[in-house]
Design a protein around this motif. Sequence first.
Motif, short mmCIF file in Angstrom:
data_model
loop_
_atom_site.label_atom_id
_atom_site.label_comp_id
_atom_site.label_asym_id
_atom_site.label_seq_id
_atom_site.Cartn_x
_atom_site.Cartn_y
_atom_site.Cartn_z
N ARG A 178 0.81 -1.22 0.00
CA ARG A 178 0.00 0.00 0.00
C ARG A 178 0.85 1.27 0.00
O ARG A 178 1.82 1.39 0.74
CB ARG A 178 -0.94 0.03 1.22
N GLY A 190 -6.19 8.53 1.03
CA GLY A 190 -6.28 7.48 0.04
C GLY A 190 -5.27 6.37 0.25
O GLY A 190 -4.19 6.59 0.83
N TYR A 191 -5.65 5.16 -0.20
CA TYR A 191 -4.78 3.98 -0.19
C TYR A 191 -4.73 3.42 -1.62
O TYR A 191 -5.76 3.34 -2.30
CB TYR A 191 -5.32 2.91 0.74
N TYR A 192 -3.54 3.00 -2.04
CA TYR A 192 -3.35 2.56 -3.42
C TYR A 192 -2.36 1.40 -3.44
O TYR A 192 -1.43 1.36 -2.62
CB TYR A 192 -2.79 3.69 -4.30
N SER A 193 -2.53 0.50 -4.39
CA SER A 193 -1.54 -0.56 -4.56
C SER A 193 -0.31 0.02 -5.25
O SER A 193 -0.41 0.55 -6.36
CB SER A 193 -2.13 -1.70 -5.41
N GLU A 199 -3.35 2.13 -10.45
CA GLU A 199 -3.65 2.79 -9.18
C GLU A 199 -2.68 3.94 -8.92
O GLU A 199 -3.05 4.93 -8.28
CB GLU A 199 -3.63 1.77 -8.04
N LEU A 203 -3.54 7.72 -8.12
CA LEU A 203 -2.89 8.46 -7.04
C LEU A 203 -2.42 9.82 -7.53
O LEU A 203 -2.62 10.85 -6.87
CB LEU A 203 -1.73 7.65 -6.48
N ASP A 206 -5.30 12.05 -7.81
CA ASP A 206 -5.80 12.45 -6.49
C ASP A 206 -4.89 13.48 -5.84
O ASP A 206 -5.36 14.34 -5.07
CB ASP A 206 -5.95 11.22 -5.60
#
Length: 214
Positions: A178, A190-193, A199, A203, A206
């Motif tokens: 993450r 926010g959380y992203y791979s 993703e 990000l 965002d």
Amino acid sequence: MPRLNILKSWKAFMLVIVGLPLAAYGIVRLAEQKYAPLPWYGENFEDMHRPEKAFRLQHFAFTSAGNLPVDSEDWKGRITVAHLFFTSCPTICPVMMEQMQKIQDSGADINLVSVTVDPGHDTPQKLQAYIRQKGYGQGNWQLLTGDKRELYRFARKGLFITATEGDGGPEDFIHSDRLVLLDSLQYIRGYYSGTSEKEVRLLLDDIKKLQHER
């Protein structure tokens, strides 16, 4: 011939009836993705919907690769992307570091932070050697180490990067892909791979939203 014209008109009518709502839905979804505010997160990835109920990053104190103290005050006023890694990781960490490099290369005016989960091995000297060897961790990108218990408390109760329990002891270990996005007020947004290019592109989008949110 008239029957054929009626059939064509009926098909055109059905295309309009079906197509217009779909097109409108697509436009609304696109607008939401582009302009809707990002969520404010609480514990364990819960969307709190507004900042009053959201979790705000608590105080921490670690050590940089340059053997300098770094704490939560240093992040204030800046958008930050943080994640966990360790220099000897052979699997997801190299991919995540490449994606972090892409974020840095985007020119976004943010902090990038890589926090080791193996501080017994990843001393400031080791982090410096890693920076020289790999080229990561320069400019606005920090590599941090510190006391293991504090690092793991930060991962679990600061970034909520994993829901697993642990005490940061010798047998405790965290491994996660993450990336965590924090705004300039130190709320998690926010959380992203970190192994997914899709993703990471999200990000970057965002980050622009947060920059316009100020």
